[in-house]
Design an enzyme around this catalytic site. Structure first.
Site, PDB file in Angstrom:
ATOM      1  N   TYR A  84      -1.584  -0.027  11.187  1.00  0.00           N
ATOM      2  CA  TYR A  84      -1.818  -0.829   9.979  1.00  0.00           C
ATOM      3  C   TYR A  84      -0.672  -0.664   8.990  1.00  0.00           C
ATOM      4  CZ  TYR A  84      -3.368  -2.017   5.337  1.00  0.00           C
ATOM      5  OH  TYR A  84      -3.407  -2.526   4.081  1.00  0.00           O
ATOM      6  N   ALA A 135      -6.785   9.847  14.913  1.00  0.00           N
ATOM      7  CA  ALA A 135      -5.406   9.956  15.399  1.00  0.00           C
ATOM      8  C   ALA A 135      -4.429   9.508  14.319  1.00  0.00           C
ATOM      9  CB  ALA A 135      -5.230   9.099  16.651  1.00  0.00           C
ATOM     10  N   LYS A 162       2.081  -3.368   7.382  1.00  0.00           N
ATOM     11  CA  LYS A 162       2.311  -3.580   5.960  1.00  0.00           C
ATOM     12  C   LYS A 162       3.776  -3.320   5.606  1.00  0.00           C
ATOM     13  CE  LYS A 162      -0.044  -4.637   3.218  1.00  0.00           C
ATOM     14  NZ  LYS A 162      -0.348  -6.018   2.761  1.00  0.00           N
ATOM     15  N   THR A 176       0.837  -1.195   0.000  1.00  0.00           N
ATOM     16  CA  THR A 176       0.000   0.000   0.000  1.00  0.00           C
ATOM     17  C   THR A 176       0.872   1.245   0.000  1.00  0.00           C
ATOM     18  OG1 THR A 176      -1.524   1.316   1.351  1.00  0.00           O
ATOM     19  CG2 THR A 176      -0.139  -0.236   2.509  1.00  0.00           C
ATOM     20  N   ASP A 177       0.322   2.353  -0.473  1.00  0.00           N
ATOM     21  CA  ASP A 177       1.081   3.607  -0.454  1.00  0.00           C
ATOM     22  C   ASP A 177       1.278   4.135   0.963  1.00  0.00           C
ATOM     23  OD1 ASP A 177      -1.550   4.294   0.008  1.00  0.00           O
ATOM     24  OD2 ASP A 177      -1.655   5.876  -1.508  1.00  0.00           O
ATOM     25  N   GLU A 178       0.504   3.610   1.911  1.00  0.00           N
ATOM     26  CA  GLU A 178       0.597   4.101   3.292  1.00  0.00           C
ATOM     27  C   GLU A 178       1.937   3.804   3.954  1.00  0.00           C
ATOM     28  OE1 GLU A 178      -2.761   3.726   5.942  1.00  0.00           O
ATOM     29  OE2 GLU A 178      -3.938   2.931   4.294  1.00  0.00           O
ATOM     30  N   LEU A 181     -14.637   5.246   2.633  1.00  0.00           N
ATOM     31  CA  LEU A 181     -15.243   6.550   2.431  1.00  0.00           C
ATOM     32  C   LEU A 181     -16.340   6.540   1.359  1.00  0.00           C
ATOM     33  CD1 LEU A 181     -15.245   9.620   3.019  1.00  0.00           C
ATOM     34  CD2 LEU A 181     -13.585   9.852   1.179  1.00  0.00           C
ATOM     35  N   PRO A 230     -20.237  11.141   8.144  1.00  0.00           N
ATOM     36  CA  PRO A 230     -19.096  11.606   8.927  1.00  0.00           C
ATOM     37  C   PRO A 230     -17.865  11.849   8.044  1.00  0.00           C
ATOM     38  CG  PRO A 230     -19.368   9.238   9.189  1.00  0.00           C
ATOM     39  CD  PRO A 230     -20.531   9.716   8.359  1.00  0.00           C
ATOM     40  N   VAL A 231     -17.248  13.018   8.226  1.00  0.00           N
ATOM     41  CA  VAL A 231     -16.012  13.360   7.511  1.00  0.00           C
ATOM     42  C   VAL A 231     -14.977  13.778   8.550  1.00  0.00           C
ATOM     43  CG1 VAL A 231     -14.920  14.896   5.838  1.00  0.00           C
ATOM     44  CG2 VAL A 231     -17.260  14.093   5.445  1.00  0.00           C
ATOM     45  N   TYR A 232     -13.818  13.113   8.515  1.00  0.00           N
ATOM     46  CA  TYR A 232     -12.776  13.404   9.495  1.00  0.00           C
ATOM     47  C   TYR A 232     -12.226  14.822   9.343  1.00  0.00           C
ATOM     48  CZ  TYR A 232     -12.355   8.502  10.955  1.00  0.00           C
ATOM     49  OH  TYR A 232     -12.588   7.257  11.466  1.00  0.00           O
TER      50      TYR A 232
END
Length: 673
Positions: free
Chosen positions: A480, A604, A484, A456-458, A520, A535-537
């Site tokens: 997470y 967070a 990865k 993943t790009d994360e 989302l 809900p939008v963070y």
């Protein structure tokens, strides 16, 4: 094509699209999926009967091996997505009463389990600390004490890797992430240049005071002393040796004044000995400093002395060792760990070397060198040793940071434990790390021809400007993403160590049909269709790169066919949108009002922006086909036609959202938001 391809996580959102493409391209397809809450075979209904399915967890190595043995796949594609040994020492600070100390992970567990009841986890046990008074040392700000939130452990039988370098020494399981000196994550199998802590920040600390004579006497005993009980006359003897008579006399006088006991000096061959016969002194030294050279240590209150007294104690240790060049040698494992912390509290640069003598009559020893001008034998060494191990292995969760310090030399290790607020995310940690390792081992044994690992790009962390290339360092910011990144590093280690035929791909956020409604886009569609609040963070301005699932799987196929073994390929669309822009676009498609948007407290560690440089995969011939404006509308229309499936999944999702945010157990989690 005739080739057999095994796909793990094939009942998930991305995996199922890949299965469908494999079937259409003529592959013999085998799907492994444990069918957790996000897995659903209905995604594969259009290719029903054209693949073979096994309900199995890749963490179950025995079952995985049975499947490989039976199916003999040519290719494995991993869509499915630990720890420190118990004898490793870790610096701990408990405020305001206990102070600073050096304990093993096993001792820390035993101490904390008295006040915090251990809970069962999927793999072992976990303790959640109720207060913030117990702290571990982290690399935050170069070296800072941070509260421990949780301690986890599980039973482990297998290989552990011991790294022996001039900067530090650490022993861990092969899959536990550590940091290299350039701040990049690595595994022990890669044997990177270790990142260590040498300068610890102490803020508003109340220091202890003590008589310098006591420090002098203790340093002498720790370095050159021993205690013996004379059965013949019932005397309790403390003896200290040195070749400097004046030094011996000074130590003897200190002991006399402190403990009210006379001493005598005995001249030996090339050295002098002082003897003190006193039971109170004997018991005090054994309790606070140990006995025998390989069991020595110093009292923990030494760490909390004012800096001047700590420096004095270190100088007296050097005097006792008889060196003039800042070198100190000990055969005590605990003392070596204590010295690592003491020297870092003194903000000294040092190197450490582990001596393993060929002559077994000599004990293993650790040599510290604090004067680094010039070289000394062994201080350029860098070794990796694999050892058999059976016992508990541990991990920590540290507040506001994803690392902690342990081992000789204060080695910085990455913590993979997950915040309790993410509803027991240990299953995906297990899948990403242990599952990947299990799959790699079995694939290697059965001589898989090509292994595609989906990341993943994360793993890169966030980027305010520019784009991440495949050479960018791994700096994950969420548990997470950290798991990865750990999996990526294990795959890289297999490539490097075993010449394993693996390729890593790192896609950006995917969207499209069959996506689980925690994400989302499907969540926004579901809520909007029911005129419920969406809900939008935060302020919704977090930027993501959006990739249609079909385009993603085309890129994975290209990497499979044309990619070079050992390489990494980013898969980005170049179509960046803020989260709030995506939500508003969906509302326009559905003809809903913006008043449905509800801004909620930001998550967070919410990364601001991801962006990938995909020029490498494009050079293989990949091109984006799906424009987000058109295909987002197609996606919305698909969900409108499949509301029954969406309702069923959302109903199950609510069970996970009782008190906290759910975590996607099937990986890779392409879509964080």
């Amino acid at each position: 094509m005739g080739q057999k391809i095994l796909i793990t996580g094939g009942a998930g959102f991305i995996g199922s699209e890949f299965v469908r493409q494999c079937v259409k391209k003529g592959y013999a397809v085998v799907v492994m999926d444990k069918l957790s809450y996000a897995g659903d075979l209905i995604r594969l209904k259009e290719v029903k009967g054209k693949y073979k399915f096994y309900k199995a967890d890749i963490c179950n190595r025995k079952k995985t091996e049975e499947i490989f043995k039976k199916e003999k796949p040519d290719i494995a594609v991993n869509f499915a997505a630990e720890s420190i040994t118990e004898d490793t020492y870790i610096p701990i600070q408990s405020v305001p009463k206990i102070g600073t100390r050096m304990v093993t992970f096993m001792e820390l567990w035993q101490q904390q389990s008295k006040n915090n009841k251990p809970q069962k986890s999927e793999k072992g046990e976990i303790i959640f600390l109720r207060s913030k008074q117990t702290k571990a040392l982290s690399f935050l700000n170069g070296g800072q004490w941070m509260p421990i939130k949780a301690i986890s452990r599980h039973w482990y039988k297998g290989k552990v890797v011991k790294l022996i370098q001039k900067w530090g020494i650490i022993k861990t399981t092969p899959n536990h992430s550590i940091y290299s000196s350039n701040l990049a994550l690595a595994t022990p199998l890669e044997n990177p240049e270790l990142l260590v802590v040498r300068k610890i920040n102490e803020h508003k600390k109340k220091y202890k005071e003590v008589n310098k004579k006591l420090l002098k006497f203790l340093a002498a005993y720790i370095t050159e002393g021993n205690t013996t009980f004379n059965k013949a006359n019932g005397s309790y003897i403390t003896e200290i040796n040195q070749n400097d008579k004046e030094w011996i006399e000074d130590v003897g006088e200190a002991g006399k004044q402190l403990f009210g006991t006379n001493y005598r000096i005995i001249k030996g061959i090339g050295s002098f000995h002082i003897q003190l016969a006193n039971k109170k002194l004997f018991n005090y030294l054994r309790k606070n400093c140990g006995h025998y050279s390989d069991k020595k240590f110093f009292p923990n209150w030494i760490f909390d002395l004012n800096p001047e007294l700590r420096e004095y104690f270190w100088e007296k240790l050097l005097e006792g060792d008889g060196t003039k060049d800042g070198r100190y040698t000990t055969a005590s494992y605990k003392l070596a760990n204590q010295l690592s912390l003491l020297l870092s509290l003194l903000r000294k640069e040092y190197r450490v070397f582990e001596h393993n003598r060929k002559n077994k009559d000599y004990k293993r020893s650790w040599e510290f060198k604090t004067k680094l001008d010039g070289q000394h034998y062994g201080l350029n060494q860098k070794k990796k040793v694999e050892l058999n191990y059976e016992g508990w292995v541990y991990d920590l969760e540290i507040e506001k940071t994803h690392n902690f310090v342990c081992g000789i030399g204060n080695v910085v290790c990455h913590n993979t434990h997950v915040d309790r607020s993410i509803n027991n995310a240990l299953p995906f940690i297990k899948t990403n790390i242990e599952g990947t390792l299990s799959l790699l081992d079995v694939s290697k044994r059965y001589n898989i021809k090509r292994f595609i690992h989906i990341s993943t790009d994360e793993v890169y962390g966030e980027i305010k400007k520019g784009k991440f290339s495949e050479k960018s360092p791994l700096l994950p910011n969420s548990p997470y993403a950290a798991s990865k990144a750990s999996a990526d590093l294990i795959v890289k280690a297999y490539i490097h160590t075993y010449n394993f035929p693996a390729i890593i791909v790192r896609p950006c956020n995917n969207y499209g049909p069959w996506q689980y409604p925690e994400k989302l886009i499907p969540l926004t569609i579901f809520k909007a269709l029911r005129d419920e609040k969406i809900p939008v963070y935060g302020d919704g301005k977090n930027v993501r790169e959006w990739l249609y699932v079909h385009d993603c799987c085309r890129a994975v196929f290209l990497a499979l066919r044309e990619g070079k073994i050992g390489e990494i390929y980013n898969i980005g669309s170049g179509q960046e949108r803020k989260n709030i822009e995506v939500v508003r676009r969906i509302l326009r498609i559905l003809g809903k009002h913006r008043s449905l948007i509800e801004f909620v407290k930001d998550r967070a560690g919410h990364d601001y922006r991801y962006s990938l440089d995909s020029s490498k995969i494009k050079r293989l011939g990949w091109k984006l086909e799906a424009d987000i404006d058109k295909y987002l509308e197609n996606t919305v229309n698909w969900y409108k036609k499949h509301t029954e499936w969406l309702d069923s999944k959302f109903g199950r999702l609510k069970l996970y959202w009782k008190d906290m945010l759910i975590v996607f157990l099937i990986t890779p989690r392409f879509l964080q938001d």
